[in-house]
Design an enzyme around this catalytic site. Structure first.
Site, PDB file in Angstrom:
ATOM      1  N   SER A 160       0.718  -1.305  -0.190  1.00 19.23           N
ATOM      2  CA  SER A 160      -0.420   0.354   0.080  1.00 19.23           C
ATOM      3  C   SER A 160       0.474   1.412   0.112  1.00 19.23           C
ATOM      4  CB  SER A 160      -0.893  -0.022   0.806  1.00 19.23           C
ATOM      5  OG  SER A 160      -1.926   1.085   0.976  1.00 19.23           O
ATOM      6  N   SER A 161       0.373   1.909   1.209  1.00 21.67           N
ATOM      7  CA  SER A 161       1.871   3.126   1.024  1.00 21.67           C
ATOM      8  C   SER A 161       2.791   2.857   1.008  1.00 21.67           C
ATOM      9  CB  SER A 161       1.368   3.873   2.269  1.00 21.67           C
ATOM     10  OG  SER A 161       1.827   5.111   2.685  1.00 21.67           O
TER      11      SER A 161
END
Length: 362
Positions: free
Chosen positions: A141-142
């Site tokens: 994700s991030s």
């Protein structure tokens, strides 16, 4: 800000019971180089580290921590088996998200979280005698977004990367930490435009570029699936490769492996029915890095690519229906620039135009 939406599907990572690592996670608090945003530096050194070890930088998701990614993934246990070092950076923001938006983080040696991580890598090479030709990066994700950022801002440091459910380099660029246009897959650019953005991250750089492996779920409603399509355009342009073929049910049922060129520079995985995020496939990542085995379609050991001197592309119109010649599974590619396959979409799906580079059975 919408950081809370990134927690969907991620809590499971902290609940996965991993085999206990033989050593412990250590925090480096001494001065390890330029770190303008105060990124936390955590490192795992196995009890039996090899001489001149490889290094994997493993980056957590929003709301996550270095400790959570250490506990929720198998990289430390695999380091015990293979003798490599793992760096677990810790994002300095209260929400635990990485800076993938500022001009500084998107630019080589200019600042932001990316510079702090680069300093950790340089410190590890110098302090632990790590092999500078075997430095890798991965994240969820991030952390996958930061994998893309590092691939653009620090191609001189990293040999390969694997990103699970991220967005293209530069997609979040701007003054805000959250970019809804990018997150919802509405930021569409040509391959040339994306490639030029990457090249601007390190002006004048002509050296090797890291080979990349991208993973994304088809029903991701936090960072939409279109972001994988944009990543495919971006990095195929930067690496000078075009789409070659799809392998269905690889490495798992309902996954599609999209191979570019001979598969040694860029591959992408489309996970049918998977949301945010795709589960970490550590064994496939280590194969891709060359630490274990090989998933390269052509076999053998991959080497990093050299930045192309010419990245022109020829625009063609994507097909709106596939030619006769077999059945293409739902979510599979059925047209677009450089697509040479054939067939008709599986019952219940239609070849749907997304952009000039990609049509998909939906």
């Amino acid at each position: 800000m919408r950081f809370s939406t990134l927690t969907r599907g991620l809590l499971a990572l902290t609940l996965i019971a991993s085999t206990a690592a033989a050593a412990s996670l250590q925090q480096i608090t001494t001065n390890f180089g330029s770190n303008p945003t105060n990124v936390g530096f955590y490192i795992y050194i196995p009890a039996s580290v090899t001489a001149n070890p490889a290094v994997i930088v493993a980056m957590h998701y929003c709301t996550g921590t270095a400790q959570a990614y250490f506990s929720g993934t198998q990289y430390a246990t695999l380091a015990d088996q293979h003798g490599f070092i793992v760096i677990y950076p810790n994002a300095p923001t209260s929400g635990g998200c990485w800076d993938v938006a500022s001009t500084a983080t998107l630019t080589h040696n200019a600042g932001g979280d990316s510079l702090g991580i680069a300093s950790m890598v340089r410190y590890t090479i110098s302090t632990y005698g790590a092999d500078a030709s075997r430095i890798f990066m991965t994240g969820t994700s991030s952390g996958a977004m930061m994998t893309n950022v590092l691939a653009g801002s620090y191609p001189d440091l990293f040999v390969a990367g694997a990103a699970f459910s991220g967005v293209p380099y530069g997609c979040f660029a701007g003054s805000s930490a959250w970019n809804s246009q990018c997150a919802t897959g509405e930021l569409i650019k040509t391959a040339q435009e994306w490639g030029d953005e990457v090249r601007a991250g390190y002006p004048g750089y002509t050296g090797a570029r890291p080979r990349l492996q991208m993973w994304h779920g088809t029903v991701d409603t936090t960072l939409y699936y279109q972001n994988l399509i944009e990543e495919n355009k971006e990095w195929s342009n930067v690496l000078g490769v075009t789409w070659t073929k799809n392998n269905t049910n690889t490495p798992d049922p309902n996954y599609t492996q999209m191979i570019y060129g001979d598969g040694t520079k860029y591959v992408a995985y489309s996970a049918v029915g998977v949301g945010h995020t795709v589960p970490v496939h550590e064994s496939a990542v280590l194969d891709w890095f060359g630490i274990t085995g090989s998933l390269f379609p052509g076999g053998g050991t991959s080497t990093s690519s050299t930045a192309p001197t010419s990245t022109t592309t020829t625009a063609v119109t994507s097909t709106t229906s596939a030619a006769a010649g077999g059945t293409i599974p739902k979510w599979g590619q059925c047209g677009g620039i450089s697509w040479t396959g054939s067939g008709t979409c599986a019952a219940g799906s239609t070849c749907t135009y997304s952009n000039a580079y990609y049509s998909q059975c939906l």
